[in-house]
Design a protein around this motif. Structure first.
Motif, mmCIF file in Angstrom:
data_model
loop_
_atom_site.group_PDB
_atom_site.id
_atom_site.type_symbol
_atom_site.label_atom_id
_atom_site.label_comp_id
_atom_site.label_asym_id
_atom_site.label_seq_id
_atom_site.Cartn_x
_atom_site.Cartn_y
_atom_site.Cartn_z
ATOM 1 N N ARG A 1 0.842 -1.195 0.000
ATOM 2 C CA ARG A 1 0.000 0.000 0.000
ATOM 3 C C ARG A 1 0.875 1.242 0.000
ATOM 4 O O ARG A 1 2.030 1.209 0.429
ATOM 5 C CB ARG A 1 -0.931 -0.021 1.194
ATOM 6 C CG ARG A 1 -0.209 -0.119 2.501
ATOM 7 C CD ARG A 1 -1.184 -0.148 3.656
ATOM 8 N NE ARG A 1 -0.435 -0.004 4.889
ATOM 9 C CZ ARG A 1 -0.312 -0.946 5.796
ATOM 10 N NH1 ARG A 1 -0.919 -2.083 5.626
ATOM 11 N NH2 ARG A 1 0.390 -0.741 6.874
ATOM 12 N N ASN A 2 0.308 2.317 -0.428
ATOM 13 C CA ASN A 2 1.018 3.582 -0.478
ATOM 14 C C ASN A 2 0.857 4.272 0.867
ATOM 15 O O ASN A 2 -0.260 4.487 1.344
ATOM 16 C CB ASN A 2 0.450 4.448 -1.614
ATOM 17 C CG ASN A 2 1.297 5.670 -1.870
ATOM 18 O OD1 ASN A 2 2.200 5.981 -1.097
ATOM 19 N ND2 ASN A 2 1.009 6.350 -2.959
ATOM 20 N N LEU A 3 1.965 4.644 1.494
ATOM 21 C CA LEU A 3 1.899 5.280 2.799
ATOM 22 C C LEU A 3 1.267 6.671 2.717
ATOM 23 O O LEU A 3 0.730 7.169 3.693
ATOM 24 C CB LEU A 3 3.292 5.354 3.423
ATOM 25 C CG LEU A 3 3.913 4.013 3.814
ATOM 26 C CD1 LEU A 3 5.312 4.223 4.385
ATOM 27 C CD2 LEU A 3 3.041 3.284 4.814
ATOM 28 N N ARG A 4 1.302 7.324 1.564
ATOM 29 C CA ARG A 4 0.676 8.645 1.420
ATOM 30 C C ARG A 4 -0.847 8.552 1.575
ATOM 31 O O ARG A 4 -1.484 9.511 1.981
ATOM 32 C CB ARG A 4 1.025 9.253 0.071
ATOM 33 C CG ARG A 4 2.475 9.649 -0.031
ATOM 34 C CD ARG A 4 2.728 10.323 -1.382
ATOM 35 N NE ARG A 4 4.132 10.594 -1.528
ATOM 36 C CZ ARG A 4 4.650 11.816 -1.364
ATOM 37 N NH1 ARG A 4 3.891 12.817 -1.093
ATOM 38 N NH2 ARG A 4 5.941 11.981 -1.506
ATOM 39 N N ASP A 5 -1.403 7.409 1.261
ATOM 40 C CA ASP A 5 -2.840 7.238 1.428
ATOM 41 C C ASP A 5 -3.238 7.173 2.902
ATOM 42 O O ASP A 5 -4.397 7.348 3.240
ATOM 43 C CB ASP A 5 -3.323 5.956 0.727
ATOM 44 C CG ASP A 5 -3.149 6.051 -0.779
ATOM 45 O OD1 ASP A 5 -3.069 7.179 -1.295
ATOM 46 O OD2 ASP A 5 -3.116 4.988 -1.421
ATOM 47 N N GLU A 6 -2.280 6.938 3.769
ATOM 48 C CA GLU A 6 -2.561 6.799 5.188
ATOM 49 C C GLU A 6 -2.294 8.079 5.965
ATOM 50 O O GLU A 6 -2.385 8.077 7.185
ATOM 51 C CB GLU A 6 -1.736 5.656 5.756
ATOM 52 C CG GLU A 6 -2.127 4.303 5.155
ATOM 53 C CD GLU A 6 -1.372 3.172 5.797
ATOM 54 O OE1 GLU A 6 -0.757 3.367 6.866
ATOM 55 O OE2 GLU A 6 -1.406 2.075 5.228
ATOM 56 N N LEU A 7 -1.924 9.173 5.301
ATOM 57 C CA LEU A 7 -1.691 10.431 6.005
ATOM 58 C C LEU A 7 -3.015 10.948 6.585
ATOM 59 O O LEU A 7 -4.073 10.801 5.975
ATOM 60 C CB LEU A 7 -1.114 11.479 5.050
ATOM 61 C CG LEU A 7 0.325 11.242 4.599
ATOM 62 C CD1 LEU A 7 0.726 12.305 3.573
ATOM 63 C CD2 LEU A 7 1.278 11.272 5.761
ATOM 64 N N PRO A 8 -2.961 11.544 7.752
ATOM 65 C CA PRO A 8 -4.183 12.130 8.302
ATOM 66 C C PRO A 8 -4.725 13.234 7.389
ATOM 67 O O PRO A 8 -3.960 13.863 6.656
ATOM 68 C CB PRO A 8 -3.738 12.712 9.654
ATOM 69 C CG PRO A 8 -2.397 12.108 9.932
ATOM 70 C CD PRO A 8 -1.838 11.673 8.642
ATOM 71 N N PRO A 9 -6.021 13.510 7.431
ATOM 72 C CA PRO A 9 -6.621 14.468 6.507
ATOM 73 C C PRO A 9 -6.113 15.904 6.677
ATOM 74 O O PRO A 9 -6.189 16.691 5.756
ATOM 75 C CB PRO A 9 -8.113 14.386 6.819
ATOM 76 C CG PRO A 9 -8.281 13.458 7.944
ATOM 77 C CD PRO A 9 -6.972 12.853 8.271
ATOM 78 N N HIS A 10 -5.568 16.262 7.837
ATOM 79 C CA HIS A 10 -5.139 17.654 8.029
ATOM 80 C C HIS A 10 -3.799 17.967 7.375
ATOM 81 O O HIS A 10 -3.330 19.078 7.415
ATOM 82 C CB HIS A 10 -5.108 18.001 9.521
ATOM 83 C CG HIS A 10 -4.135 17.192 10.318
ATOM 84 N ND1 HIS A 10 -4.432 15.940 10.774
ATOM 85 C CD2 HIS A 10 -2.877 17.454 10.736
ATOM 86 C CE1 HIS A 10 -3.407 15.441 11.451
ATOM 87 N NE2 HIS A 10 -2.449 16.361 11.436
ATOM 88 N N TYR A 11 -3.152 16.978 6.748
ATOM 89 C CA TYR A 11 -1.887 17.252 6.062
ATOM 90 C C TYR A 11 -2.133 17.659 4.675
ATOM 91 O O TYR A 11 -2.520 17.364 3.773
ATOM 92 C CB TYR A 11 -0.958 16.009 6.110
ATOM 93 C CG TYR A 11 -0.181 15.918 7.408
ATOM 94 C CD1 TYR A 11 0.871 16.776 7.666
ATOM 95 C CD2 TYR A 11 -0.520 14.968 8.362
ATOM 96 C CE1 TYR A 11 1.574 16.676 8.849
ATOM 97 C CE2 TYR A 11 0.191 14.884 9.539
ATOM 98 C CZ TYR A 11 1.242 15.741 9.779
ATOM 99 O OH TYR A 11 1.952 15.642 10.914
#
Length: 73
Positions: free
Chosen positions: A63-73
């Motif tokens: 999986r792409n770790l960027r997809d797991e960033l919190p929404p406030h980033y």
């Protein structure tokens, strides 16, 4: 002692060496056979892992770790 004794001893020594070489060859053949079985099993496992990796529906797909960033980033 006659002239046959040294020749007979040499022949016996050569027969022993030939038997030892034959035993060693059998042992080496068995080792190579077992190693080939292990290689074949490892190849099958590797192919199964590659199939899991390329299958997008598989649970172990990368999986792409960027997809797991919190929404406030």
């Amino acid at each position: 002692m006659d002239a046959q004794d040294p020749l007979e001893r040499r022949l016996d020594a050569l027969e022993l060496k030939a038997c030892e070489a034959e035993d060693l060859l059998d042992e080496l053949n068995l080792t190579v056979y077992r190693q080939q079985q292990q290689i074949d099993a490892l190849v099958r496992q590797l192919e199964a892992l590659r199939a899991l990796q390329t299958d997008p529906g598989a649970s172990g797909a990368p999986r792409n770790l960027r997809d797991e960033l919190p929404p406030h980033y």
